[in-house]
Structures are given as structure tokens and as C-alpha cells.
Design a protein around this motif. Sequence first.
Motif, short mmCIF file in Angstrom:
data_model
loop_
_atom_site.label_atom_id
_atom_site.label_comp_id
_atom_site.label_asym_id
_atom_site.label_seq_id
_atom_site.Cartn_x
_atom_site.Cartn_y
_atom_site.Cartn_z
N LEU A 142 0.83 -1.20 0.00
CA LEU A 142 0.00 0.00 0.00
C LEU A 142 0.87 1.25 0.00
O LEU A 142 0.60 2.21 -0.74
CB LEU A 142 -0.93 0.00 1.22
CG LEU A 142 -1.83 1.23 1.37
CD1 LEU A 142 -2.80 1.31 0.21
CD2 LEU A 142 -2.57 1.18 2.68
N ALA A 143 1.93 1.24 0.80
CA ALA A 143 2.84 2.40 0.84
C ALA A 143 3.51 2.61 -0.51
O ALA A 143 3.63 3.76 -0.99
CB ALA A 143 3.89 2.20 1.93
N VAL A 144 3.92 1.54 -1.16
CA VAL A 144 4.54 1.66 -2.49
C VAL A 144 3.53 2.19 -3.49
O VAL A 144 3.83 3.06 -4.31
CB VAL A 144 5.12 0.29 -2.95
CG1 VAL A 144 5.51 0.33 -4.41
CG2 VAL A 144 6.31 -0.09 -2.09
N GLY A 145 2.32 1.69 -3.43
CA GLY A 145 1.27 2.17 -4.33
C GLY A 145 0.98 3.64 -4.15
O GLY A 145 0.85 4.39 -5.12
N LEU A 146 0.89 4.08 -2.91
CA LEU A 146 0.64 5.51 -2.65
C LEU A 146 1.81 6.37 -3.10
O LEU A 146 1.62 7.46 -3.65
CB LEU A 146 0.35 5.73 -1.17
CG LEU A 146 -0.98 5.15 -0.66
CD1 LEU A 146 -1.08 5.33 0.85
CD2 LEU A 146 -2.15 5.80 -1.36
N ALA A 147 3.03 5.87 -2.92
CA ALA A 147 4.20 6.61 -3.38
C ALA A 147 4.20 6.74 -4.90
O ALA A 147 4.51 7.80 -5.45
CB ALA A 147 5.48 5.93 -2.90
N MET A 148 3.83 5.67 -5.57
CA MET A 148 3.75 5.71 -7.03
C MET A 148 2.67 6.67 -7.49
O MET A 148 2.87 7.42 -8.45
CB MET A 148 3.49 4.30 -7.60
CG MET A 148 4.63 3.34 -7.41
SD MET A 148 6.12 3.79 -8.31
CE MET A 148 5.55 3.61 -9.97
N LEU A 149 1.53 6.66 -6.83
CA LEU A 149 0.47 7.60 -7.19
C LEU A 149 0.92 9.03 -7.00
O LEU A 149 0.68 9.90 -7.84
CB LEU A 149 -0.78 7.33 -6.33
CG LEU A 149 -1.61 6.13 -6.70
CD1 LEU A 149 -2.72 5.93 -5.68
CD2 LEU A 149 -2.21 6.29 -8.08
N TYR A 150 1.58 9.29 -5.89
CA TYR A 150 2.07 10.63 -5.62
C TYR A 150 3.12 11.05 -6.64
O TYR A 150 3.07 12.13 -7.20
CB TYR A 150 2.66 10.69 -4.20
CG TYR A 150 3.22 12.04 -3.84
CD1 TYR A 150 2.37 13.09 -3.52
CD2 TYR A 150 4.59 12.27 -3.83
CE1 TYR A 150 2.87 14.34 -3.21
CE2 TYR A 150 5.10 13.50 -3.52
CZ TYR A 150 4.24 14.54 -3.21
OH TYR A 150 4.74 15.77 -2.90
N TYR A 151 4.06 10.17 -6.90
CA TYR A 151 5.14 10.48 -7.84
C TYR A 151 4.60 10.70 -9.24
O TYR A 151 4.95 11.66 -9.91
CB TYR A 151 6.17 9.34 -7.84
CG TYR A 151 7.27 9.54 -8.85
CD1 TYR A 151 8.27 10.48 -8.64
CD2 TYR A 151 7.29 8.80 -10.04
CE1 TYR A 151 9.27 10.67 -9.57
CE2 TYR A 151 8.29 8.98 -10.97
CZ TYR A 151 9.28 9.93 -10.74
OH TYR A 151 10.26 10.11 -11.65
N CYS A 152 3.74 9.82 -9.72
CA CYS A 152 3.22 9.95 -11.07
C CYS A 152 2.25 11.12 -11.20
O CYS A 152 2.09 11.67 -12.28
CB CYS A 152 2.55 8.65 -11.50
SG CYS A 152 3.75 7.33 -11.74
N GLY A 153 1.62 11.49 -10.12
CA GLY A 153 0.74 12.66 -10.15
C GLY A 153 1.54 13.95 -10.24
O GLY A 153 1.09 14.95 -10.80
N GLU A 154 2.75 13.96 -9.70
CA GLU A 154 3.61 15.15 -9.72
C GLU A 154 4.31 15.34 -11.05
O GLU A 154 4.58 16.45 -11.47
CB GLU A 154 4.67 15.04 -8.61
CG GLU A 154 4.12 15.13 -7.21
CD GLU A 154 3.71 16.54 -6.84
OE1 GLU A 154 4.42 17.48 -7.21
OE2 GLU A 154 2.66 16.69 -6.20
N VAL A 155 4.64 14.26 -11.72
CA VAL A 155 5.41 14.34 -12.95
C VAL A 155 4.43 14.47 -14.12
O VAL A 155 3.81 13.51 -14.53
CB VAL A 155 6.32 13.10 -13.12
CG1 VAL A 155 7.09 13.19 -14.41
CG2 VAL A 155 7.24 12.97 -11.94
N LYS A 156 4.29 15.68 -14.65
CA LYS A 156 3.38 15.92 -15.76
C LYS A 156 4.05 15.65 -17.10
O LYS A 156 3.38 15.36 -18.08
CB LYS A 156 2.90 17.39 -15.75
CG LYS A 156 2.24 17.80 -14.48
CD LYS A 156 0.84 17.32 -14.41
CE LYS A 156 0.20 17.88 -13.16
NZ LYS A 156 -0.94 17.21 -12.75
N ALA A 157 5.38 15.75 -17.16
CA ALA A 157 6.09 15.60 -18.42
C ALA A 157 6.20 14.15 -18.85
O ALA A 157 6.47 13.87 -20.01
CB ALA A 157 7.49 16.20 -18.30
N MET A 158 6.01 13.25 -17.95
CA MET A 158 6.16 11.84 -18.28
C MET A 158 4.98 11.39 -19.13
O MET A 158 3.83 11.56 -18.76
CB MET A 158 6.22 11.05 -16.97
CG MET A 158 6.54 9.61 -17.13
SD MET A 158 6.71 8.92 -15.47
CE MET A 158 6.76 7.22 -15.87
#
Length: 197
Positions: A148-164
Amino acid sequence: MELADGYHEQLQRDSQSLCSDQRMDTELVVFPCPLCTSDGYHEQLQRDSQSLCSDQRMDTELVDKLVLQLNRIYPQILSDKEAQRFRNLRVPTTVRLAELLVHLQGKGEEACHEFYRGLHIHAEDIYFSLPTRVRRRGPLFFLSCFSLAVGLAMLYYCGEVKAMKGPGSLLQYSALRLSRGASDVLISYADDGARKI
């Protein structure tokens, strides 16, 4: 009620021999008391009794602390006369502990709950090593929390990176090793992200 009374008398007679028998496994299966219908503290104490009686850390000092707490804070659970009986140093500690556990089971759900509360206060390491506590916090619990922690980190990271471009494929691939709940969240987030792009 004769059956229930007979059951408790038999339990009192057998508890001392069960607690002193070193051949008994710590995963002792105890059939539920006919007076108790829920999986509450009473049933947990029945399952934990063998482990408590065989644990060397349950020494005289700790048993005395538990008896005194139950007597001083909850005199309706353990009267002065009963407390003196369970603090009698002429009786071996394992026997006194076995008798105390049987007595608390006879008093009901609240008495068993207060015993667990006292054990948690005075001996947290013993409390968390009991069979009924270890099962609740086994390896799957930690694995699901980590995923769950990894999933939330991925959601947060991918939500921040708009250029990807296309984070959906990365999230769907990452979901392969996660628990079912976390992977469902990641896949649904990836599908929503793909629609927005």
C-alpha cells in the motif's frame, strides 16, 4: 447450566496439568466455552493460556503485578481474598498463574479483557508474542502495508510528474507484484491517467 458448570470445573482441574505439561504444543486447540458465543477476550485467553503458563518471562514479580492491578483497579474482578490466594508465595508461580487464568475465564469477558490490558501495560513483549496476537500481525499484514505504501508513493510520484508520457503502462506493470487492493488502485489510476492524456 449444569453442563456449563461441569465444563468450568473440569477446566479448573485440567488447567494445572496442561500448563505444566511440557509436551503440549503452544498452538493448543481449545474448544469454545458454551457460555461464550463470540470470539472475544475469553476465547483468546483460553487459546493463550498454554503459552502464558509455559513462558519463562511470566515470573513471580509479573504475576504479582497483574494480580495487584486487577485487585486494586477492578476489585469486582479480583477481591482482596482472591488476590491473597494468587499471591501466595508457597504455591509455585505456574500453578498460581494457571489458577488465575481459570478464575478470570470464570469471571467472564471483562475480566479477560482487563487481564490483557494489564499484560500489555506490564509486559508488552509477552503480550505481542501471544499466539492470538502473532496471528493478527503476521507477515501478510506487513506485506500488504508495504505494498500500500509503495502504491501511494507511485500515485504521488506519477501525479507530480506531468512531463512523463504514458505513466499508465508503468503503473500497470508495477501493480503485478502488489497486493490485490493496491494493484486495483494503481490500475484504476493508470486508466484514469490514460484517458486524460
